[in-house]
Write a protein that holds these residues in place. Structure first.
Motif, mmCIF file in Angstrom:
data_model
loop_
_atom_site.group_PDB
_atom_site.id
_atom_site.type_symbol
_atom_site.label_atom_id
_atom_site.label_comp_id
_atom_site.label_asym_id
_atom_site.label_seq_id
_atom_site.Cartn_x
_atom_site.Cartn_y
_atom_site.Cartn_z
ATOM 1 N N PRO A 181 -13.918 0.078 10.485
ATOM 2 C CA PRO A 181 -13.165 0.908 9.523
ATOM 3 C C PRO A 181 -11.929 0.211 8.958
ATOM 4 O O PRO A 181 -11.277 0.739 8.056
ATOM 5 N N GLY A 182 -11.593 -0.966 9.509
ATOM 6 C CA GLY A 182 -10.452 -1.717 8.977
ATOM 7 C C GLY A 182 -9.157 -1.499 9.729
ATOM 8 O O GLY A 182 -8.079 -1.774 9.177
ATOM 9 N N TRP A 183 -9.225 -1.042 10.969
ATOM 10 C CA TRP A 183 -8.022 -0.753 11.750
ATOM 11 C C TRP A 183 -7.893 -1.655 12.966
ATOM 12 O O TRP A 183 -8.889 -2.007 13.601
ATOM 13 N N THR A 184 -6.653 -1.981 13.290
ATOM 14 C CA THR A 184 -6.323 -2.663 14.535
ATOM 15 C C THR A 184 -5.954 -1.601 15.573
ATOM 16 O O THR A 184 -5.883 -0.399 15.260
ATOM 17 N N ALA A 185 -5.663 -2.048 16.797
ATOM 18 C CA ALA A 185 -5.200 -1.108 17.823
ATOM 19 C C ALA A 185 -3.897 -0.448 17.385
ATOM 20 O O ALA A 185 -3.694 0.757 17.604
ATOM 21 N N LEU A 186 -3.025 -1.212 16.746
ATOM 22 C CA LEU A 186 -1.748 -0.651 16.283
ATOM 23 C C LEU A 186 -1.973 0.387 15.193
ATOM 24 O O LEU A 186 -1.373 1.480 15.219
ATOM 25 N N LEU A 187 -2.836 0.094 14.247
ATOM 26 C CA LEU A 187 -3.104 1.050 13.175
ATOM 27 C C LEU A 187 -3.725 2.336 13.732
ATOM 28 O O LEU A 187 -3.349 3.439 13.319
ATOM 29 N N GLU A 188 -4.665 2.205 14.679
ATOM 30 C CA GLU A 188 -5.269 3.415 15.248
ATOM 31 C C GLU A 188 -4.244 4.231 16.032
ATOM 32 O O GLU A 188 -4.312 5.455 16.054
ATOM 33 N N THR A 189 -3.316 3.546 16.683
ATOM 34 C CA THR A 189 -2.266 4.251 17.423
ATOM 35 C C THR A 189 -1.461 5.141 16.489
ATOM 36 O O THR A 189 -1.105 6.285 16.837
ATOM 37 N N VAL A 190 -1.177 4.642 15.301
ATOM 38 C CA VAL A 190 -0.361 5.382 14.341
ATOM 39 C C VAL A 190 -1.203 6.374 13.543
ATOM 40 O O VAL A 190 -0.819 7.536 13.352
ATOM 41 N N VAL A 191 -2.356 5.939 13.094
ATOM 42 C CA VAL A 191 -3.178 6.775 12.219
ATOM 43 C C VAL A 191 -3.806 7.937 12.977
ATOM 44 O O VAL A 191 -3.825 9.085 12.490
ATOM 45 N N LEU A 192 -4.330 7.682 14.182
ATOM 46 C CA LEU A 192 -5.069 8.695 14.923
ATOM 47 C C LEU A 192 -4.262 9.326 16.049
ATOM 48 O O LEU A 192 -4.728 10.280 16.675
ATOM 49 N N GLY A 193 -3.068 8.812 16.307
ATOM 50 C CA GLY A 193 -2.196 9.423 17.319
ATOM 51 C C GLY A 193 -1.401 10.582 16.743
ATOM 52 O O GLY A 193 -1.523 10.917 15.565
#
Length: 252
Positions: free
Chosen positions: A190-202
């Motif tokens: 989907p184009g996300w890193t662990a950091l992006l998922e932490t912010v986007v999905l947290g």
């Protein structure tokens, strides 16, 4: 007359003897006999491969059930009776994957000692190590490390174990995982890193703030953009997560 003939005969005999001696001296010498090579030591002789263990479907099923239930004694019993440590259930899950899904750490250690593969994937591309990022089990992560899991192995979303750990806000898991050498900046499908998922999905709560801090301190690239061209900081500002935004600004 007789004396002359006798002398001539003697001379001819002498010449013949001399010629025979000369020919014998010029003849090639007989080559010395070569001793036979000694037999190779036993350890150098080609060893016959060990016979393969006969399949034992009943033991395989016993092992799968025991791993799923977390029954260490039954796991050992099944292995002792010839169960295949890489046997599969109807969903292609191995005993080790079943143990990891249920967080049976002692069972996982026993299976690892028996040679279980931490990277064997099921029909959904889950593996024992990959699911630790979902469950957040530090104990299971540590139990699998002696089996040398492939940190670059990806799940059905193209992500490593660290990415779902960020999504779920598993603080202690992220703290342990970033020390393993796993790629912190891996980008999933989907184009996300662990950091992006932490912010986007947290949800921006304290545990997600701590995960953000751990990732940044471990070298996460805050400037990586998702497929919409947004950075983790821009997502944090959009989602109203001021403390996460502050952490990201300080790392920019």
């Amino acid at each position: 007359m007789r004396t002359a003939q006798t002398g001539a005969i003697s001379r001819r005999v002498a010449v013949g003897v001399f010629a025979a001696i000369a020919l014998a001296a010029c003849a090639p010498a007989e080559p010395p006999a070569v001793p036979a090579a000694p037999p190779a030591p036993a350890e150098q002789q080609q060893q016959q491969p060990a016979p393969e263990r006969a399949p034992n479907p009943a033991a395989d099923q016993q092992l799968l059930r025991a791993a799923d239930d977390g029954d260490l004694d039954q796991v050992r019993a099944a292995l002792a009776t010839g169960a295949n440590v890489e046997s599969r259930d109807d969903h292609q899950r191995t005993p080790l994957l079943l143990a990891a899904l249920a967080d049976h750490v002692d069972v996982a250690r026993e299976l690892v000692k028996a040679g279980a593969d931490p990277d064997a994937q099921d029909y959904r591309r889950d593996s024992a190590f990959l699911v630790t990022g979902v469950t957040g089990s530090v104990g299971m992560l540590e139990a699998l490390l002696p089996a040398n899991p492939d940190f670059a192995l990806t799940n059905r979303y193209g992500g490593t174990a660290l990415i779902p750990a960020g999504e779920h806000g598993h603080v202690e898991y992220v703290r342990a995982a970033v020390k393993t050498g796993i790629d912190i900046n891996h980008v999933n499908d989907p184009g996300w890193t662990a950091l992006l998922e932490t912010v986007v999905l947290g949800d921006g709560s304290e545990r997600y703030q701590e995960v953000t801090r751990l990732l940044v301190d471990a070298g996460a690239d805050v400037n990586i953009r998702d497929r919409n061209g947004l950075t983790a900081l821009q997502h944090a500002e959009r989602n109203g997560y001021p403390k996460i935004a502050e952490i990201l600004r300080s790392a920019s």
